[in-house]
Design a protein around this motif. Sequence first.
Motif, PDB file in Angstrom:
ATOM      1  N   ALA A 287      74.448 -13.130  15.753  1.00 19.47           N
ATOM      2  CA  ALA A 287      74.508 -14.063  14.600  1.00 19.47           C
ATOM      3  C   ALA A 287      75.313 -15.322  14.889  1.00 19.47           C
ATOM      4  O   ALA A 287      75.087 -16.458  14.334  1.00 19.47           O
ATOM      5  CB  ALA A 287      75.629 -13.000  13.550  1.00 19.47           C
ATOM      6  N   ALA A 288      76.409 -14.988  15.872  1.00 22.50           N
ATOM      7  CA  ALA A 288      77.124 -16.299  16.230  1.00 22.50           C
ATOM      8  C   ALA A 288      76.251 -17.419  17.098  1.00 22.50           C
ATOM      9  O   ALA A 288      76.295 -18.647  16.904  1.00 22.50           O
ATOM     10  CB  ALA A 288      78.438 -16.008  17.080  1.00 22.50           C
ATOM     11  N   ALA A 289      75.527 -16.864  18.084  1.00 25.99           N
ATOM     12  CA  ALA A 289      74.507 -17.521  18.849  1.00 25.99           C
ATOM     13  C   ALA A 289      73.653 -18.616  18.006  1.00 25.99           C
ATOM     14  O   ALA A 289      73.368 -19.421  18.298  1.00 25.99           O
ATOM     15  CB  ALA A 289      73.690 -16.860  19.785  1.00 25.99           C
ATOM     16  N   LYS A 290      73.011 -17.714  16.746  1.00 23.14           N
ATOM     17  CA  LYS A 290      72.313 -18.571  15.926  1.00 23.14           C
ATOM     18  C   LYS A 290      73.028 -19.673  15.217  1.00 23.14           C
ATOM     19  O   LYS A 290      72.530 -20.639  15.007  1.00 23.14           O
ATOM     20  CB  LYS A 290      71.695 -17.634  15.103  1.00 23.14           C
ATOM     21  N   VAL A 291      74.268 -19.474  14.868  1.00 22.50           N
ATOM     22  CA  VAL A 291      75.053 -20.446  14.195  1.00 22.50           C
ATOM     23  C   VAL A 291      75.076 -21.822  14.951  1.00 22.50           C
ATOM     24  O   VAL A 291      75.145 -22.906  14.531  1.00 22.50           O
ATOM     25  CB  VAL A 291      76.307 -19.805  13.844  1.00 22.50           C
ATOM     26  N   VAL A 292      75.410 -21.664  16.486  1.00 28.98           N
ATOM     27  CA  VAL A 292      75.673 -22.703  17.266  1.00 28.98           C
ATOM     28  C   VAL A 292      74.512 -23.125  18.151  1.00 28.98           C
ATOM     29  O   VAL A 292      74.833 -24.014  19.001  1.00 28.98           O
ATOM     30  CB  VAL A 292      77.205 -22.290  18.233  1.00 28.98           C
ATOM     31  N   GLY A 293      73.550 -22.377  17.839  1.00 32.13           N
ATOM     32  CA  GLY A 293      72.186 -22.768  18.575  1.00 32.13           C
ATOM     33  C   GLY A 293      72.349 -22.442  20.015  1.00 32.13           C
ATOM     34  O   GLY A 293      71.489 -23.295  20.747  1.00 32.13           O
ATOM     35  N   ALA A 294      72.930 -21.392  20.389  1.00 29.29           N
ATOM     36  CA  ALA A 294      72.908 -20.797  21.912  1.00 29.29           C
ATOM     37  C   ALA A 294      71.774 -19.781  21.917  1.00 29.29           C
ATOM     38  O   ALA A 294      71.450 -19.260  21.064  1.00 29.29           O
ATOM     39  CB  ALA A 294      74.396 -20.385  22.074  1.00 29.29           C
ATOM     40  N   GLU A 295      71.511 -19.668  23.187  1.00 28.09           N
ATOM     41  CA  GLU A 295      70.761 -18.458  23.739  1.00 28.09           C
ATOM     42  C   GLU A 295      71.808 -17.396  24.234  1.00 28.09           C
ATOM     43  O   GLU A 295      72.257 -17.626  24.812  1.00 28.09           O
ATOM     44  CB  GLU A 295      69.703 -18.673  24.891  1.00 28.09           C
ATOM     45  N   LEU A 296      71.265 -16.169  23.482  1.00 32.13           N
ATOM     46  CA  LEU A 296      72.211 -14.907  24.001  1.00 32.13           C
ATOM     47  C   LEU A 296      71.335 -14.031  24.823  1.00 32.13           C
ATOM     48  O   LEU A 296      70.067 -13.604  24.384  1.00 32.13           O
ATOM     49  CB  LEU A 296      72.660 -14.142  22.867  1.00 32.13           C
ATOM     50  N   VAL A 297      71.846 -13.709  25.859  1.00 34.28           N
ATOM     51  CA  VAL A 297      71.193 -13.028  26.846  1.00 34.28           C
ATOM     52  C   VAL A 297      71.970 -11.469  26.758  1.00 34.28           C
ATOM     53  O   VAL A 297      73.239 -11.547  27.264  1.00 34.28           O
ATOM     54  CB  VAL A 297      71.213 -13.380  28.341  1.00 34.28           C
ATOM     55  N   PHE A 298      71.498 -10.298  26.269  1.00 31.19           N
ATOM     56  CA  PHE A 298      71.956  -8.881  26.644  1.00 31.19           C
ATOM     57  C   PHE A 298      71.575  -8.050  27.539  1.00 31.19           C
ATOM     58  O   PHE A 298      70.278  -8.025  27.359  1.00 31.19           O
ATOM     59  CB  PHE A 298      71.735  -8.475  25.072  1.00 31.19           C
ATOM     60  N   GLN A 299      72.382  -7.629  28.468  1.00 33.09           N
ATOM     61  CA  GLN A 299      71.676  -7.086  29.608  1.00 33.09           C
ATOM     62  C   GLN A 299      73.194  -6.087  29.861  1.00 33.09           C
ATOM     63  O   GLN A 299      74.147  -6.494  30.120  1.00 33.09           O
ATOM     64  CB  GLN A 299      71.535  -7.976  30.787  1.00 33.09           C
ATOM     65  N   GLY A 300      72.732  -4.819  30.180  1.00 29.88           N
ATOM     66  CA  GLY A 300      73.809  -3.912  30.492  1.00 29.88           C
ATOM     67  C   GLY A 300      73.156  -2.543  31.351  1.00 29.88           C
ATOM     68  O   GLY A 300      71.998  -2.483  31.390  1.00 29.88           O
ATOM     69  N   ALA A 301      73.982  -1.726  31.473  1.00 29.85           N
ATOM     70  CA  ALA A 301      73.846  -0.476  32.187  1.00 29.85           C
ATOM     71  C   ALA A 301      73.583   0.692  31.121  1.00 29.85           C
ATOM     72  O   ALA A 301      74.270   0.533  30.049  1.00 29.85           O
ATOM     73  CB  ALA A 301      74.783  -0.031  33.200  1.00 29.85           C
ATOM     74  N   PRO A 302      72.953   1.828  31.372  1.00 32.86           N
ATOM     75  CA  PRO A 302      73.030   2.888  30.264  1.00 32.86           C
ATOM     76  C   PRO A 302      73.860   3.717  30.249  1.00 32.86           C
ATOM     77  O   PRO A 302      74.073   4.485  29.523  1.00 32.86           O
ATOM     78  CB  PRO A 302      71.488   3.597  30.778  1.00 32.86           C
ATOM     79  N   ASP A 303      74.784   3.732  31.021  1.00 33.08           N
ATOM     80  CA  ASP A 303      76.112   4.569  31.111  1.00 33.08           C
ATOM     81  C   ASP A 303      77.320   3.649  31.218  1.00 33.08           C
ATOM     82  O   ASP A 303      77.458   2.437  31.861  1.00 33.08           O
ATOM     83  CB  ASP A 303      76.055   5.802  31.988  1.00 33.08           C
ATOM     84  N   PHE A 304      78.475   4.136  30.751  1.00 36.22           N
ATOM     85  CA  PHE A 304      79.823   3.356  31.119  1.00 36.22           C
ATOM     86  C   PHE A 304      80.430   3.715  32.356  1.00 36.22           C
ATOM     87  O   PHE A 304      81.009   4.686  32.661  1.00 36.22           O
ATOM     88  CB  PHE A 304      80.657   3.756  29.950  1.00 36.22           C
ATOM     89  N   ASN A 305      80.050   2.716  33.465  1.00 36.53           N
ATOM     90  CA  ASN A 305      80.418   3.428  34.761  1.00 36.53           C
ATOM     91  C   ASN A 305      80.401   2.085  35.684  1.00 36.53           C
ATOM     92  O   ASN A 305      79.475   1.116  35.533  1.00 36.53           O
ATOM     93  CB  ASN A 305      79.422   4.407  35.224  1.00 36.53           C
ATOM     94  N   PRO A 306      81.602   1.628  36.498  1.00 37.16           N
ATOM     95  CA  PRO A 306      81.433   0.446  37.052  1.00 37.16           C
ATOM     96  C   PRO A 306      80.399   0.318  38.117  1.00 37.16           C
ATOM     97  O   PRO A 306      80.240  -0.678  38.794  1.00 37.16           O
ATOM     98  CB  PRO A 306      83.053   0.323  37.530  1.00 37.16           C
TER      99      PRO A 306
END
Length: 325
Positions: free
Chosen positions: A52-71
């Motif tokens: 929602a914030a990215a849309k407000v400011v016209g930025a591109e949001l990249v969402f990338q992560g791991a399937p578990d909470f682990n360093p």
Amino acid sequence: MRKLLTALAALAIGASVLAAPAQAQDKKYTIALIPGLTTDAFYISMRKGAEAAAKVVGAELVFQGAPDFNPVTQTPVLDAVIARKPDAILIAPTDKVQLVQPLKKAADAGIPVITVDTFIGTGKYQTGAGDADFPLSYVASDNILGGRIAARALAKAIDEKGKVYVSNVKPGISTTDQREEGFKDEMKNYPNITVLETQFNDNDANKAASQMQSVFARNPDLAGVFGANLFSALGAANGVQQAGQSGKVRVAAFDAPASIVDNIKSGLVDIAIAQHPAEIGYFGVLSAYAHLTGQSIPASIGTGFTVMDKSNVDKPEVAAFIYKE
């Protein structure tokens, strides 16, 4: 006072974004969000706020992560994101020590880093002290306060007397460490409540259930348990149910996915402390954008909590804070 400071910080960020030079606003920035894990409703809600914030400011949001909470699994994801050279990185570090050096690579590459939900080092940034103060800002719930709120709610539920314990994940996770700290510190205000030894479950709900039954076997007068995250709480709650103690041993949970409504209504869980993850994602993106457009941002931004129980979980103003799947 904290709510006032949070509101002022948010207003300041919003104002700085609106005041950014027109030429800066013409540039389309890429902001990466790396969650603690991709499948959890908390981080899904955070992503929605960030989008929602990215849309407000016209930025591109990249969402990338791991399937578990682990360093171990998060670090390669971070390395891959750094290789893409985004304009800024928002990340929920899965360990406050092990993610320091991997994140330093981003900072050394000139990529601004903002931590969301969890932190590295002490979480106190831009101080000039230590090797983990390089992130620009920490956007999150005040987890010590969240632990205190859970303690007050659980104390009220057990009539301010009896034995309780904390079901936690493992030491070294900034958020759950702080929730336990706040819970234990607040319980010192209740002389008739005894806090037993913390049980660490490695984020395994079955282990948390087994531990609860063991604690109850040793302490048949057990009155309550605080789950420092959702898996801890639901595991402990299942243990309470298996021991035939639902309604007698009260369960306070941290976090509020959609399933928490049925858990509360059925009596499996008595209290849920809901964070506001969409706000964390929203203010994280606004902070990154403000920095990228030459504005100053606070080194710490706090978001709020909502306490849920049977008396209010159906109210629209409370239900609004249930995490989105």
